[in-house]
Design a protein around this motif. Structure first.
Motif, PDB file in Angstrom:
ATOM      1  N   UNK A 145     -13.552  45.002  24.481  1.00 43.98           N
ATOM      2  CA  UNK A 145     -13.004  44.040  25.126  1.00 43.98           C
ATOM      3  C   UNK A 145     -13.612  42.767  24.697  1.00 43.98           C
ATOM      4  N   UNK A 146     -12.703  41.658  24.675  1.00 47.23           N
ATOM      5  CA  UNK A 146     -13.183  40.324  24.388  1.00 47.23           C
ATOM      6  C   UNK A 146     -11.916  39.343  24.615  1.00 47.23           C
ATOM      7  N   UNK A 147     -12.255  38.133  24.365  1.00 45.24           N
ATOM      8  CA  UNK A 147     -11.208  36.920  24.488  1.00 45.24           C
ATOM      9  C   UNK A 147     -11.504  36.064  23.534  1.00 45.24           C
ATOM     10  N   UNK A 148     -10.508  35.359  23.012  1.00 51.68           N
ATOM     11  CA  UNK A 148     -10.187  34.451  22.025  1.00 51.68           C
ATOM     12  C   UNK A 148      -9.658  33.090  22.594  1.00 51.68           C
ATOM     13  N   UNK A 149     -10.207  31.874  22.075  1.00 48.49           N
ATOM     14  CA  UNK A 149      -9.711  30.526  22.466  1.00 48.49           C
ATOM     15  C   UNK A 149      -8.442  30.336  21.884  1.00 48.49           C
ATOM     16  N   UNK A 150      -7.213  30.209  22.583  1.00 47.74           N
ATOM     17  CA  UNK A 150      -6.076  30.157  22.021  1.00 47.74           C
ATOM     18  C   UNK A 150      -6.169  28.418  21.592  1.00 47.74           C
ATOM     19  N   UNK A 151      -5.853  28.038  20.288  1.00 50.53           N
ATOM     20  CA  UNK A 151      -5.916  26.838  19.915  1.00 50.53           C
ATOM     21  C   UNK A 151      -4.934  25.946  20.571  1.00 50.53           C
ATOM     22  N   UNK A 152      -3.729  26.452  20.979  1.00 53.05           N
ATOM     23  CA  UNK A 152      -2.475  25.809  21.237  1.00 53.05           C
ATOM     24  C   UNK A 152      -2.725  25.739  22.823  1.00 53.05           C
ATOM     25  N   UNK A 153      -3.185  26.299  23.659  1.00 55.52           N
ATOM     26  CA  UNK A 153      -3.292  26.136  25.151  1.00 55.52           C
ATOM     27  C   UNK A 153      -4.751  25.816  25.383  1.00 55.52           C
ATOM     28  N   UNK A 154      -5.653  25.989  24.503  1.00 58.41           N
ATOM     29  CA  UNK A 154      -7.187  25.797  25.093  1.00 58.41           C
ATOM     30  C   UNK A 154      -7.626  26.692  26.155  1.00 58.41           C
ATOM     31  N   UNK A 155      -6.707  27.878  26.460  1.00 60.11           N
ATOM     32  CA  UNK A 155      -7.118  28.903  27.215  1.00 60.11           C
ATOM     33  C   UNK A 155      -7.545  30.333  26.725  1.00 60.11           C
ATOM     34  N   UNK A 156      -8.471  31.094  27.317  1.00 63.38           N
ATOM     35  CA  UNK A 156      -9.120  32.301  26.723  1.00 63.38           C
ATOM     36  C   UNK A 156      -7.883  33.402  26.944  1.00 63.38           C
ATOM     37  N   UNK A 157      -7.639  34.055  25.757  1.00 69.72           N
ATOM     38  CA  UNK A 157      -6.562  35.132  25.926  1.00 69.72           C
ATOM     39  C   UNK A 157      -7.633  36.421  25.537  1.00 69.72           C
TER      40      UNK A 157
END
Length: 159
Positions: free
Chosen positions: A71-83
């Motif tokens: 499991x992990x996350x990435x920083x969405x460059x469009x929203x700046x939120x972690x997905x």
């Protein structure tokens, strides 16, 4: 030595010039020039001096890549939120992950990823990834600015 989904033994060329092929039966190993294998196709049959015959393929990666389910996350460059993501395979120099929701990532983009190794220490790894390829929800990329060797990841990748 591992087998892929097609049942072929996978060998890695770390220098791009040679590959060491080892017999699964007797463990005899020989190093052959890559050039001698290029015309054989993706899969080829190897005959060992012990009489064993097996199907093999060569990966031209610098580092061993292991199939994982992390499991992990990435920083969405469009929203700046972690997905959320699921890391599907990992090496010292790169990653393949699947996003949980559709994404707009394209080759050349740079994103931050964070994932936890499922070892007893459970180290959290944060990496900057340059996207190299996308297929639907799946994203492949290479680490940017990461150390050449990471002892936690190296230990994790051991067979």
């Amino acid at each position: 030595m591992q087998r892929n989904a097609d049942g072929a033994y996978v060998f890695y060329s770390e220098d791009g010039q040679t590959v060491s092929i080892q017999c699964a039966e007797c463990r005899y190993s020989r190093t052959v020039p890559i050039e001698s294998l290029r015309d054989l196709g993706r899969f080829f049959t190897v005959g060992c001096r012990c009489g064993e015959r097996f199907t093999a393929t060569v990966e031209f990666r610098r580092h061993f890549r292991k199939k994982v389910d992390l499991d992990g996350t990435y920083r969405n460059p469009e929203t700046g939120e972690d997905d959320d993501i699921v890391v599907e395979d990992l090496s010292q120099s790169g990653i393949r992950f699947a996003t949980v929701a559709p994404h707009s990532l394209q080759p050349g983009m740079v994103v931050k990823v964070r994932f936890t190794l499922d070892t007893p220490k459970r180290p959290v790894k944060q990496r900057t990834v340059e996207v190299r390829k996308t297929e639907g929800l799946h994203v492949s990329g290479r680490f940017v600015g990461a150390p050449e060797r990471d002892s936690d990841i190296g230990f994790y990748l051991m067979p």
